[in-house]
Each structure stands twice: as structure tokens, then as C-alpha cells.
Write an enzyme that holds these catalytic residues in place. Structure first.
Site, short mmCIF file in Angstrom:
data_model
loop_
_atom_site.label_atom_id
_atom_site.label_comp_id
_atom_site.label_asym_id
_atom_site.label_seq_id
_atom_site.Cartn_x
_atom_site.Cartn_y
_atom_site.Cartn_z
N MET A 30 0.85 -1.20 0.00
CA MET A 30 0.00 0.00 0.00
C MET A 30 0.88 1.25 0.00
O MET A 30 0.43 2.34 0.35
CB MET A 30 -0.93 -0.01 1.21
CG MET A 30 -1.88 -1.22 1.20
SD MET A 30 -3.42 -0.96 2.08
CE MET A 30 -2.82 -0.67 3.72
N HIS A 37 9.39 -3.62 3.24
CA HIS A 37 8.90 -3.84 1.87
C HIS A 37 10.08 -4.12 0.92
O HIS A 37 9.99 -4.98 0.06
CB HIS A 37 8.21 -2.58 1.33
CG HIS A 37 6.97 -2.18 2.08
ND1 HIS A 37 6.89 -1.05 2.84
CD2 HIS A 37 5.76 -2.77 2.15
CE1 HIS A 37 5.67 -0.95 3.35
NE2 HIS A 37 4.97 -1.98 2.96
N GLN A 155 -2.64 -12.15 8.20
CA GLN A 155 -2.88 -11.91 6.77
C GLN A 155 -2.17 -12.97 5.93
O GLN A 155 -2.74 -13.52 4.97
CB GLN A 155 -2.38 -10.51 6.41
CG GLN A 155 -2.24 -10.24 4.93
CD GLN A 155 -1.85 -8.80 4.64
OE1 GLN A 155 -2.70 -7.92 4.71
NE2 GLN A 155 -0.60 -8.55 4.30
O1 PAF Z 1 -0.09 -5.79 3.79
C1 PAF Z 1 -0.52 -4.86 3.05
O2 PAF Z 1 0.15 -3.87 2.81
C2 PAF Z 1 -1.91 -5.00 2.42
O3 PAF Z 1 -2.79 -5.61 3.29
C3 PAF Z 1 -1.87 -5.72 1.06
C4 PAF Z 1 -1.40 -7.15 1.17
C5 PAF Z 1 -0.96 -4.96 0.10
C6 PAF Z 1 -3.28 -5.75 0.46
O4 PAF Z 1 -3.78 -4.47 0.27
#
Ligand code: PAF
Length: 286
Positions: A30, A37, A155
Site C-alpha cells: 500500500m 517492503h 494476513q
Molecule cells: O499488507 C498490506 O500492505 C496489504 O494488506 C496488502 C497485502 C498490500 C493488500 O492491500
């Protein structure tokens, strides 16, 4: 690094690479990118011929009381970081490109059970927003491997289950949490914290580590450990959502019969939500 906000262009561009026999890695994000990241991007570059990163602040995973409008947007800086990390293609769709009609009328993908636990209790609808955008990105990019950070462990498990249940032919890889020198798990939301708040936030990891040490010594009084840790987090000035010792495969509350543990915590500083966890294997004693 090529980039587009358009689904057709993304598809056309990726077809060329796939037809040339290249493997493709996907890192969904995001934006407001940090070292966590970038470690996913670097790993993808190591294992795939072509790395696609998506930046999309997905409205479907925010509920009305959450920080969608104030979520940090830093596209220029993100592009520079992606370029130096080796990203080949950036997909930055608008909300209209992804959800051309009313958000509420869009088809949703729901992973039952796991989506309702822990963060799912406090953030109703959050995980169905995540699974819906992730499956859409997987269909659009059709990557060999997709990379997720293990800070968002719930997640990660949910995405893994979804791809298994729906026979999606993409390997889901989770990579270790990246921390700052004081142990705070890197998160895009940390940028909204003052120095004093960052100091308070560090308590989360300190308490997780303390519980992890106790578990490693086979101190299996789960409820007592959770309560002590919750008190510490509260005394540090954080508003605790949960502090839980669970089985790391099911996220069910831990039992003394388990050997795969995860200690997870979620807390707020003001409106900023922090999550963190530590996983461990404690072999059964003979
Ligand atoms: O972890 C995140 O940044 C978000 O939940 C993702 C996996 C990009 C989905 O929008």
C-alpha cells in the site's frame, strides 16, 4: 522501471515477459515503503526474472472508522526506493481502475474462520478486503511467487489458505519482520508517531520477547503470561487490543500439547494501530 495505472497495459506488458519464459514475482503493497517492503522486493529479484510491485491503498480493507484518508501517500519517494531495490514494474492503479462500480457491490472473497480471529474481531471486514484485492492482483499478474511480510502474520496465513483452497498456482512466501535498532517492527504507520510515542511503542516487542523467553523455558501458564504482558503494555501508555499466545498454524489459543507457538499483539497509540509477533518452536520434552 516501467509503471502503469492501467489493467490492460499491465496485462499486455506481463504477457511479453511470460511468453519469453520469464518467471514473475509479485510484491503487493500500500506504499509508504520501508526496509521491510524493500526486503520483499530484493528477495523477489533474487528468485524471479521479473519483479512487479503494486502500490494500492485498498479502500475495501479499511472500515469507516479507520485511517484511509490519512494513510501516508509518498509515491515519489516510493518510486526511487523501488528503482534502487531492483523492481522491474510498478502497478499503481486508481481506486476506480480496481473498483469501477460501488465498492459494496463488488464480489468479495472470504476466508472463513481465520478472518474472524484476533485482528478480524476489531476490524470487521478488513480481511475480506485484503483477500479480495490480493486475489485480484494474483489474477492480474499471475506471478510464480508472491511475497508478504510476516508482521502481518494473520494476513499471511489467510492468503496462504485462500490460494490453497482456490487452487491458485502461486507460491506464497512470508519474510521475516524487519525492525529498527530499538526493536520496533517497521510499519508505514510508524511515520505518524512522535519520538515519545515511538519510545512507548517499543514496549510491544519487549513484552513479546519476555513471553517468548518464558515459553522457551516451557513456562506454559499462557493466561498468566498474557495478563502480565497486557499490564506492561497498558502501563507503557498503549491501548491494547489483544495480547495472545497461539498455535502458529491455526491461531487457536495455545495448549501445552503445542510445539509451534506464536505470540501476537495489537495495540493503539492514539489512532495508530501497531501489530507485532514472535514465532517459535518449543520441542516437546521427553
Ligand atoms: O499488507 C498490506 O500492505 C496489504 O494488506 C496488502 C497485502 C498490500 C493488500 O492491500
Amino acid at each position: 522501471m516501467n509503471s502503469t495505472d492501467n489493467i490492460d497495459q499491465l496485462r499486455k506488458s506481463l504477457k511479453l515477459h511470460r511468453d519469453a519464459g520469464k518467471t514473475i514475482g509479485l510484491v503487493p503493497t500500500m506504499g509508504n515503503l520501508h526496509e521491510g517492503h524493500l526486503s520483499l522486493v530484493q528477495e523477489s529479484c533474487k528468485h524471479n526474472d521479473y519483479t512487479v510491485v503494486s502500490i494500492f491503498i485498498n479502500p475495501m480493507q479499511f472500515n469507516p472508522s479507520e485511517d484511509l484518508t490519512t494513510y501516508p501517500r509518498t509515491l515519489d519517494e516510493d518510486k526511487e526506493k523501488l528503482l534502487s531495490a531492483g523492481c522491474d514494474f510498478l502497478f499503481i492503479p486508481t481506486a476506480h481502475e480496481i473498483y469501477p462500480e460501488e465498492l459494496n457491490s463488488h464480489t468479495k472473497v472470504i476466508v472463513p474462520g481465520l478472518s474472524l480471529m484476533l485482528c478480524g474481531k476489531t476490524r470487521p471486514g478488513h480481511f475480506e478486503g485484503v483477500t479480495t484485492i490480493v486475489i485480484k492482483l494474483l489474477h492480474l499478474v499471475n506471478p510464480d511467487i508472491a511475497y508478504f511480510g510476516l508482521k502481518d502474520y494473520q494476513q499471511y496465513l489467510i492468503v496462504k489458505k485462500m490460494t490453497k483452497d482456490l487452487e491458485i498456482d502461486t507460491q506464497i512466501v512470508g519474510l521475516e519482520i524487519v525492525r529498527d535498532t530499538g526493536g520496533l517492527a517497521l510499519s508505514s504507520r510508524n511515520n505518524s508517531l512522535s519520538e515519545i510515542e515511538i519510545d512507548k511503542a517499543r514496549q510491544l516487542y519487549r513484552s513479546l520477547r519476555k513471553v517468548a523467553r518464558a515459553l522457551n523455558q516451557r513456562e506454559f501458564k499462557f493466561s498468566k503470561l498474557e495478563k502480565q504482558a497486557s499490564r506492561e503494555v497498558h502501563e507503557a501508555g498503549l491501548i491494547l487490543d489483544y495480547f495472545a499466545i497461539c498455535n502458529s498454524e491455526t491461531l487457536e489459543p495455545a495448549t501445552p500439547k503445542d510445539s509451534n507457538f506464536i505470540v501476537l499483539a495489537a495495540a493503539y497509540i492514539g489512532t495508530v494501530r501497531l501489530i507485532d509477533n514472535i514465532r517459535m518452536v518449543v520441542p516437546h520434552s521427553k
